[in-house]
Design an enzyme around this catalytic site. Structure first.
Site, short mmCIF file in Angstrom:
data_model
loop_
_atom_site.label_atom_id
_atom_site.label_comp_id
_atom_site.label_asym_id
_atom_site.label_seq_id
_atom_site.Cartn_x
_atom_site.Cartn_y
_atom_site.Cartn_z
N GLY A 51 23.01 67.48 -45.72
CA GLY A 51 22.13 68.63 -45.60
C GLY A 51 21.18 68.61 -44.43
O GLY A 51 20.28 69.45 -44.36
N TRP A 53 21.66 69.43 -41.27
CA TRP A 53 21.73 70.65 -40.46
C TRP A 53 21.09 71.82 -41.19
O TRP A 53 20.47 72.67 -40.57
CB TRP A 53 23.19 70.94 -40.08
N ASP A 69 30.35 71.78 -48.94
CA ASP A 69 30.88 70.45 -48.66
C ASP A 69 31.66 69.97 -49.89
O ASP A 69 31.44 70.44 -51.01
CB ASP A 69 29.76 69.46 -48.36
N ASP A 85 36.19 72.46 -51.18
CA ASP A 85 36.93 72.37 -49.92
C ASP A 85 36.97 73.74 -49.26
O ASP A 85 37.62 74.66 -49.77
CB ASP A 85 38.34 71.85 -50.20
N ASP A 108 29.86 70.61 -38.74
CA ASP A 108 29.70 69.22 -38.30
C ASP A 108 30.64 68.32 -39.10
O ASP A 108 30.44 67.11 -39.17
CB ASP A 108 28.24 68.79 -38.49
N LYS A 148 31.95 70.50 -34.35
CA LYS A 148 32.17 69.14 -33.87
C LYS A 148 33.66 68.88 -33.70
O LYS A 148 34.47 69.28 -34.53
CB LYS A 148 31.59 68.12 -34.85
#
Length: 204
Positions: A51, A53, A69, A85, A108, A148
């Site tokens: 958490g 971000w 997540d 997911d 990320d 990312k």
């Protein structure tokens, strides 16, 4: 020795300033350089646990925030969290129900690495493509996307896919990334979108 010191220094700073992970400084760095997030933006964070971000995003926008997540995210005020997911239709539908209008998607996320370079790179690229495709479903025209990735096999092909969907695309290394890592961030601005999708057309 230098990279280890960098790791320790940034980790200590994150603990001191109350962030859940050192990755917080990567988003701070990216936004300072590219102005991805504005004060009224609604933002979806893919791969958001633990958490950090989301913590940063709360200081950047007064819009609605949602984090998703596989692992549960410790709740925080004024943030919607979804456990599951994000590549599955069920979780995607749940996210879109909560967030009908999205200005920015950040990701990320990275798969757990096995140490087998070719195998890991293939999994990273697959996850990146899944994140890109979902971002296309979520974003309104003119929206922004930060993801990312890791430079290696098929990275250039991934980059071309992003360039097909956004007017401005940059690849950067954050100042908070560990030395020697192939980690990078794709910063994509101004989503081209679908001209026939009235719901997601830019109001600007």
């Amino acid at each position: 020795m230098g990279s280890q010191w960098t790791k320790d220094n940034i980790y200590r700073k994150s603990v001191r300033e109350g962030y859940r992970a050192r990755s917080a400084y990567k988003l701070i760095d990216i936004n300072q350089r590219f102005n991805i997030i504005r004060k009224t933006d609604n933002v979806v964070d893919l791969g958001a646990a633990p958490g950090s971000w989301l913590q940063v995003l709360r200081t950047m926008t007064e819009g609605q925030l949602l984090g998703v997540d596989l692992n549960p995210i410790v709740p925080m005020e004024n943030v919607i969290t979804v456990t599951g997911d994000f590549t599955t239709p069920e979780i995607q539908e749940k996210i879109m129900e909560h967030m009908p209008l999205v200005n920015v998607v950040v990701c990320d996320a990275a798969p757990h690495l096995s140490g087998a370079k070719a195998y890991d790179q293939a999994r990273i690229m697959a996850l990146n493509e899944d994140a890109l495709r979902f971002a296309e479903k979520l974003l309104k025209q003119g929206g922004n996307f930060v993801m990312k990735s890791f430079q290696g096999t098929d990275f250039n092909e991934l980059l071309e896919l992003v360039k097909e969907r956004f007017y401005s695309v940059r690849v950067i290394r954050s100042t908070a990334t560990r030395r020697g890592s192939t980690e990078c961030y794709i910063v994509a601005k101004n989503f081209i979108g679908d001209a026939d999708d009235d719901r997601k057309k830019s109001s600007e």
